[in-house]
Design a protein around this motif. Structure first.
Motif, short mmCIF file in Angstrom:
data_model
loop_
_atom_site.label_atom_id
_atom_site.label_comp_id
_atom_site.label_asym_id
_atom_site.label_seq_id
_atom_site.Cartn_x
_atom_site.Cartn_y
_atom_site.Cartn_z
N GLU A 157 10.07 6.84 6.21
CA GLU A 157 8.97 7.78 6.03
C GLU A 157 8.19 7.96 7.33
N VAL A 158 8.03 6.90 8.10
CA VAL A 158 7.40 7.02 9.42
C VAL A 158 8.24 7.90 10.33
N ALA A 159 9.56 7.73 10.31
CA ALA A 159 10.44 8.56 11.13
C ALA A 159 10.28 10.04 10.76
N ALA A 160 10.25 10.33 9.48
CA ALA A 160 10.11 11.71 9.03
C ALA A 160 8.78 12.31 9.47
N TYR A 161 7.74 11.48 9.52
CA TYR A 161 6.43 11.99 9.94
C TYR A 161 6.37 12.19 11.46
N ALA A 218 -1.88 3.07 11.17
CA ALA A 218 -1.24 4.38 11.05
C ALA A 218 -1.81 5.36 12.06
N ASN A 219 -3.13 5.36 12.21
CA ASN A 219 -3.77 6.29 13.15
C ASN A 219 -3.34 6.02 14.59
N LYS A 220 -3.25 4.74 14.97
CA LYS A 220 -2.85 4.40 16.34
C LYS A 220 -1.40 4.80 16.61
N LYS A 265 3.08 8.47 5.06
CA LYS A 265 3.39 9.87 4.79
C LYS A 265 2.38 10.82 5.43
N ALA A 266 1.19 10.31 5.71
CA ALA A 266 0.14 11.10 6.36
C ALA A 266 -0.59 10.18 7.32
N MET A 267 0.03 9.94 8.45
CA MET A 267 -0.40 8.84 9.31
C MET A 267 -1.69 9.10 10.08
N ASP A 268 -2.17 10.33 10.04
CA ASP A 268 -3.44 10.62 10.71
C ASP A 268 -4.62 10.58 9.76
N ILE A 269 -4.38 10.18 8.53
CA ILE A 269 -5.45 10.18 7.53
C ILE A 269 -6.35 8.97 7.72
N THR A 270 -7.62 9.12 7.34
CA THR A 270 -8.58 8.02 7.47
C THR A 270 -8.81 7.36 6.12
N ALA A 271 -9.31 6.14 6.15
CA ALA A 271 -9.46 5.34 4.94
C ALA A 271 -10.38 5.99 3.92
N ASP A 272 -11.45 6.64 4.39
CA ASP A 272 -12.39 7.23 3.44
C ASP A 272 -11.77 8.38 2.67
#
Length: 856
Positions: free
Chosen positions: A599-603, A576-578, A493-500
């Motif tokens: 959800e990936v398609a929507a993002y 997700a980031n890649k 849902k937020a594919m550019d988010i980082t683990a931290d």
């Protein structure tokens, strides 16, 4: 030199300290009656703030809301009359709860966890304004009671008039007694002193033969208040363990303390010629200012050193930090009927007041998971359920009792007198919706060791529960990933988010709780005889109790070209980031219409050149949601630019220079593909326990009993890898890959390790977010044979009931809260909803639900 005439009178100090604190909280004259209103917080799944015309009426027993929960600009159509259901549809195929659901790849969740501030900028005042009286003239002194009475009548309930007189009378008595004592002391000193007091010393002393008792009283009151104020300004709230993305409440707390210190400085200056006595909103001053810690919750076992106090508990001695305490009458007793819950203003915050029979309870207003307004949820059998994702909290303690989420919510002191409901709370608790329960630490002499394999929510919840319940042995979580355990559902849902940014807990939390986290530890074997687990790097860990919570791994299709660059499976933040980075401006092909895939398609549609989705059925989610709702979701995606290829699969990936360039479909259609994502489900990550003696099914799942125990002694299993007895289907063993259920598994396993017989009992609950719209789902739907839909699918605003024979086995809704949350409570209570109850009206079963909430 000044004499503190009342330094020995703690009661007087407490009295004026209370008045000072109340005065600071008063910003203007207003009545104490506070009007209830529904929170304007919005679902972070949507990332849209609430619109001004949003329907947000509080829930009551007579008006059943169908509030729009994700207001957006393109959902303006109103729901049609729900008195009749849309055409029912039959679904003969047997469905699988774990099949192509969001949980099968990555459990559903909402988008980035953001702090949601209330859009209402009107800050209510929680107490009446302070009243000044100058002791310089006897006339003012004589008329003081009359002034207090008229002011109190203008500003608050009648009960405050008597309280004002009582406070004033008590203060005067203390003043007279103190003056008399000081005069006696001075006379004794003058008689016994070897050196006579000089005129200069008489001038410096605040007391002389020429001074009047009134002047003495004025100086004494000033100094007493100064001392009390200094005590408040020196205190700061206890430091709490930080949680990721929790900066907002902490900053708010610091600003509040700074403002209080500034006010205290101003008050010291203004007290040089005046003494203020502020009426307090209470009919019992003793109850307000003493013994606020009687209801504080502690773990049932207190073995081991406590490392953390409840971060926002209101149950502490008020004299320690009155500046952080707010108290006021929030409503009348008659404002809530038995079973009701409503939101009321208190100071600069809000409280959720719940009535059960003749008892009233006050809680924080927001769910600790993502901040949902609990007033829009469900209240049943001593618990409040979140409308968004189903987390449950005890009305008596605020403790979280069902999930998702790890934290509890604040619980506040309630006093009902004379038909008025008064709540006392800490300001910091009103500002922060999360409460971390007290944890203990490990002891050096401990010989117990719990080893948890896997870094998912069941692992973290298991470890935390052990520490909350007093386990002082060693706890180790071993995960094959590089990161601390994180909120995995956000990856799609937020594919550019980082683990931290999405860590469930930060490193400091685990350190203080003595929970060891081992990263990059992939288990390869389990030796149940010697109680040892071996890892890929050759290391090993022993245990006295073992918990297996390895979750699933993405299913990889055995097709040509699957190893080409830019062909992905989504499992980690790095994945997700890649995907997000490489998809920008490129052609994306997604294989599979699972929740992950959609959800990936929507993002990605917002940044990619094109997004194509391969679907084996006629519409996405057909097996789970049915044809009609699947068609609605299909249209939603197509309206945003997604292209579907139905009833087709993938044949091969074609590439150039080692990178994918085309996707060849099962009918030989060729699609340009710069990035491909395989969203075709997961398989249990249990290969490492083969041959260990731990029982597994043919599909690789681990059967467990109601306490999450495997067939091997001291070995437990949790989360996506297990088949467990679900109470709502007569203890049939099922596999449910929901984020919420994994939390429940972890808690049950921990209690089992501690020897507590508390079987798993949780109603399945999941959600998916697409284009800022969130669908909630509860129950166990596999095998449903009909769907009854109410509402408007074009709006979209609907409730869909999934039935099997004569029984409703599950429900899904969009913009139809709190139906799904209430149905979950019905199921938890063992009550069945019949198909006949939902055929004509969406709320045909609500009258039965409301009876569950009534205690009187």
């Amino acid at each position: 030199m000044k004499l503190n005439l009342f330094s020995s009178s703690q009661q007087f100090k407490s009295l004026f300290s209370a008045g000072e604190s109340v005065k600071k909280r008063s910003g203007s004259k207003r009545t104490n009656g506070v009007e209830a209103r529904t929170s304007k917080s919005f679902d972070p799944d949507t990332l849209n703030p609430p619109s001004d015309n949003e329907n947000s009426q509080p829930i009551n027993r007579t008006n059943l809301p169908t509030t729009q929960e994700e207001p957006t600009n393109n959902t303006g159509a109103k729901a049609e009359n729900s008195s009749g259901a849309l055409n029912s549809e039959k679904n003969i195929p047997e469905n699988k709860q774990s099949g192509e659901s969001s949980d099968t790849c990555v459990p559903e969740d909402s988008v980035i966890n953001r702090s949601v501030e209330d859009s209402d900028n009107n800050k209510p005042v929680d107490s009446v304004e302070g009243i000044q009286s100058t002791p310089d003239s006897s006339t003012n002194e004589e008329n003081r009671e009359e002034n207090l009475k008229s002011e109190s009548t203008e500003q608050g309930p009648l009960e405050e008039e008597d309280l004002d007189k009582e406070i004033h009378k008590e203060a005067e008595e203390y003043q007279k007694e103190a003056v008399s004592e000081v005069l006696k002391e001075k006379q004794a000193e003058a008689q016994n002193s070897e050196e006579p007091v000089s005129k200069e010393e008489e001038t410096e002393e605040p007391i002389s033969q020429e001074e009047s008792p009134q002047e003495i009283t004025e100086e004494t009151q000033k100094e007493s208040l100064d001392n009390t104020t200094e005590e408040h300004s020196e205190e700061t709230p206890k430091e709490s363990l930080e949680e990721p993305q929790s900066g907002g409440p902490k900053e708010s707390q610091e600003e509040t303390l700074e403002e209080e210190e500034n006010r205290e400085e101003e008050n010291r200056d203004s007290l040089s010629n005046t003494v203020e006595a502020t009426p307090v909103q209470s009919t019992d001053t003793t109850q307000q200012f003493e013994g606020l810690d009687k209801d504080q919750e502690e773990p049932s076992s207190r073995t081991g050193e406590l490392i953390q106090e409840t971060t926002t508990s209101v149950d502490s001695e008020p004299e320690e930090n009155m500046a952080d305490t707010v108290s006021g009458v929030v409503c009348n007793e008659s404002d809530l009927k038995d079973g009701d819950m409503k939101e009321f203003d208190l100071g600069e915050g809000k409280v959720l007041v719940v009535r059960e029979g003749t008892e009233f309870y006050a809680l924080g207003t927001k769910c600790s998971h993502y901040g949902a307004p609990l007033v829009n949820g469900s209240h049943c059998n001593g618990r409040v359920r979140c409308p968004w994702h189903g987390a449950c909290f005890s009305v008596k303690t605020g403790d979280i009792e069902d999930f998702p989420g790890l934290d509890s919510i604040p619980k506040f002191k309630v006093n009902v007198t004379g038909g008025k409901v008064k709540v006392t709370a800490k300001k910091t608790a009103l500002a922060d919706p999360k409460v971390q329960r007290t944890l203990c630490k490990a002891t050096k002499a401990g010989d117990k060791k719990v080893l948890i394999i896997g870094g998912g929510p069941s692992s973290v919840k298991c470890a935390e529960t052990l520490r909350q319940e007093g386990f002082t042995g060693e706890i180790t979580i071993a995960t094959q990933e590089n990161n601390l355990p994180y909120d995995r559902p956000k990856l799609s849902k937020a594919m550019d988010i980082t683990a931290d940014k999405i860590a469930l807990r930060n490193a400091e939390f685990y350190s203080k709780a003595d929970i060891n986290i081992l990263t990059q530890k992939q288990a390869t074997s389990v030796d149940v005889s010697n109680k040892k687990v071996t890892f890929q790097d050759g290391s090993s860990e022993s245990y006295t109790s073992l918990v297996l919570g390895t979750g699933g791994r993405p299913r990889v299709l055995p097709i040509p070209g699957k190893d080409l660059q830019n062909v992905y499976q989504l499992r980690t933040p790095e994945d997700a980031n890649k995907i997000a980075e490489h998809a920008a401006g490129k052609n994306v092909v997604i294989i599979g219409s699972s929740f992950i895939g959609m959800e990936v398609a929507a993002y990605l549609i917002e940044t990619a050149r094109s997004v194509s989705v391969l679907v084996r059925g006629k519409v996405p989610f057909q097996n789970i949601f049915g044809l009609k709702i699947g068609t609605m979701l299909k249209k939603m995606h197509e309206d945003n630019g997604v292209k579907f290829y139905f009833e087709r699969g993938i044949k091969e990936f074609v590439g150039s220079d080692g990178k994918v360039t085309e996707a060849v479909l099962s009918d030989d259609t060729r699609l340009p593909a710069d990035v491909c994502v395989m969203g075709v489900g997961v398989v249990p990550a249990t290969d490492f326990i083969k041959g260990s003696g731990i029982e597994m099914t043919d599909r690789g799942f681990v059967p467990v009993n109601k306490m999450m125990q495997t067939n091997q002694t001291d070995v437990y299993a949790t989360g996506d890898i297990v088949e467990f007895p679900l109470f709502s289907v007569e203890d049939k063993n099922v596999n449910i890959q929901h984020w919420q259920m994994a939390h429940a598994h972890g808690k049950t396993a921990a209690l089992g390790i501690l020897g507590r017989d508390e079987p798993i009992r949780s109603v399945p609950f999941f959600w998916t977010v697409q284009y800022k719209k969130s669908i909630r789902y509860t129950g166990y739907g596999p095998g449903y044979d009909d769907i009854v839909v109410h509402g408007d699918l074009d709006a979209p605003k609907f409730i869909a009931y999934y039935t099997k024979g004569d029984e409703v086995v599950a429900a899904a809704s969009l913009n139809f809260d709190p139906f799904v949350a209430r149905l979950a409570d019905m199921m938890l209570a063992g009550e069945k909803v019949l198909k006949s109850e939902v055929q004509s009206d969406a709320d045909g079963w609500m009258s039965r639900f409301e009876k569950l909430t009534v205690k009187a």
